[in-house]
Scaffold this active site. Structure first.
Site, PDB file in Angstrom:
ATOM      1  N   GLU A  33       0.879  -1.113   0.064  1.00 20.66           N
ATOM      2  CA  GLU A  33       0.016  -0.026  -0.023  1.00 20.66           C
ATOM      3  C   GLU A  33       0.786   1.268  -0.198  1.00 20.66           C
ATOM      4  OE1 GLU A  33      -2.979   0.131  -0.817  1.00 20.66           O
ATOM      5  OE2 GLU A  33      -3.486  -1.694  -0.539  1.00 20.66           O
ATOM      6  N   TYR A 116      -6.441   6.439   4.073  1.00 21.28           N
ATOM      7  CA  TYR A 116      -6.689   5.263   3.255  1.00 21.28           C
ATOM      8  C   TYR A 116      -5.903   3.960   3.439  1.00 21.28           C
ATOM      9  CZ  TYR A 116      -5.618   2.264  -0.594  1.00 21.28           C
ATOM     10  OH  TYR A 116      -5.338   1.209  -1.233  1.00 21.28           O
ATOM     11  N   ASP A 134      -9.811   6.095  -2.214  1.00 20.64           N
ATOM     12  CA  ASP A 134      -8.521   6.432  -3.080  1.00 20.64           C
ATOM     13  C   ASP A 134      -8.970   7.037  -4.384  1.00 20.64           C
ATOM     14  OD1 ASP A 134      -9.611   4.033  -4.606  1.00 20.64           O
ATOM     15  OD2 ASP A 134      -7.608   3.660  -5.055  1.00 20.64           O
TER      16      ASP A 134
END
Length: 355
Positions: A33, A116, A134
DNA sequence: AAAACGGGGAA
DNA sequence: TTCCCAGTTTT
């Protein structure tokens, strides 16, 4: 059928098979991520494998030197991600007993982990019902719901966070989050979305109202500034003088050549005449342009770089703490920014036949 | 509320 | 050129 159920059905048929989807290990999810923040999947993929191989577990990551991490990160951009990852890994060891946190409220304490990423870690690793928001989610929801609030305004961000959480299937948070992001990446694309084959043709507000190309709304950023960099290549036998950049500007902690910056482009004569230049070098110094000038475009500035070979290292008058000589072999292992390593790739031989 | 922070790919 | 990418932090 609900939005979430249709979306997850679509995902089962059309979703991508990505390497970080075959794990529930929060460390591996975190790795992927952070790498994927503002970065395309294809661009981030090789870095994901590289980091996982170098640091299979978080304790290895924490034990590494920042130099090594930045070197592995070289070329990916937004280097604060790499520096923050190192801090985060150390925090996992020190604060979380070496166990990578799965809960949103714990994960978001880590440097470089925002809303996020914390939602991604929590939902993918343990199905905690946190909606990711996102770029894909902004686009899908703004179109599907016909929301015209700007996605990069404070009001818009808050609104979309609430809407995303409402649309989430809390029983299947992980799959739902993967699904909406893949849907945005593959179907509801920024340009030329595939509305003709879309499962939401009958319920999409933007399609109904002819707003697909107008959404999402995004406020314009500021224009880029121009900067002019003059890099000096100063060689002492098989060593080059390199400078480690400090904080407060682009490319923190990355290596480059000693640098003079100007607000306007300078001819070589103007450079010789400048006050800064005469602080660096003695009056008898000679410099010669080497390689092609490079225009390097960042998201918020244009950098025009020229490179000069300095004839004699002894003509350098001053010595900065961030300046050090390095052997050619060592230089190859240091973390440099794109502008420098692409220059070196092209012009090594012009600097010295030995390099 | 803005601005800073990289690099690359697609149209 | 312009847009934007599995965003976060600092000002």
């Amino acid at each position: 059928m609900s939005f979430a159920l249709k979306l997850m059905d679509w995902y089962r048929e059309n979703g991508r098979d990505l390497p970080w989807r075959n794990t529930q290990d929060p460390y591996v999810i975190w790795l992927s991520e952070i790498i994927l923040q503002q970065t395309r999947v294809e661009q981030g993929m090789p870095y994901f494998y590289r980091f996982l191989e170098a640091f299979p577990i978080v304790t290895k990551f924490a034990a590494a030197d920042e130099e090594e991490i930045l070197r592995l990160w070289q070329g990916l951009g937004y280097y604060s991600r790499a520096r923050n990852m190192h801090k985060a890994a150390k925090m996992v060891v020190d604060t979380f007993d070496g166990i990578f946190p799965r809960r949103y409220q714990d994960a978001i304490r880590l440097p470089g982990v925002g809303e996020y990423t914390a939602a991604a870690i929590a939902s993918f690793s343990s199905n905690e019902p946190r909606a990711v928001v996102d770029g894909n989610v902004y686009r899908v929801l703004s179109r599907y719901l016909g929301v015209t609030e700007a996605i990069n305004s404070t009001k818009g961000k808050k609104l979309f966070a609430e809407l995303a959480q409402e649309m989430l299937d809390p029983q299947h948070a992980g799959i739902y989050n993967q699904a909406i992001m893949d849907f945005g990446a593959l179907q509801c694309k920024p340009k030329k979305p595939l509305c003709a084959t879309c499962i939401f043709q009958l319920s999409c507000v933007a399609l109904r109202d002819g707003l697909v190309d107008a959404l999402p709304v995004k406020l314009k950023g500021r224009a880029s500034k121009n900067r002019y960099f003059h890099y000096f290549i100063i060689r002492k036998d098989d060593q080059l003088l390199l400078s480690k950049r400090g904080e407060g500007d682009v490319w923190t902690n990355l290596f480059e050549f000693p640098l003079l910056e100007s607000t306007e482009d300078l001819s070589i004569d103007a450079l010789y005449a400048s006050a800064d230049f005469n602080q660096y070098f003695t009056a008898d110094v000679q410099i010669k342009p080497v390689g092609e000038p490079i225009k390097h475009v960042l998201s918020h500035q244009n950098i025009y770089a020229r490179f000069y070979v300095v004839n004699n290292p002894n003509s350098l008058k001053i010595k900065k703490t961030e300046w050090n000589y390095f052997y050619f072999e060592k230089i190859d292992t240091l973390a440099k920014h794109k502008l420098i390593f692409s220059f070196l790739e092209k012009n090594k031989q012009l600097i010295s036949p030995n390099y």
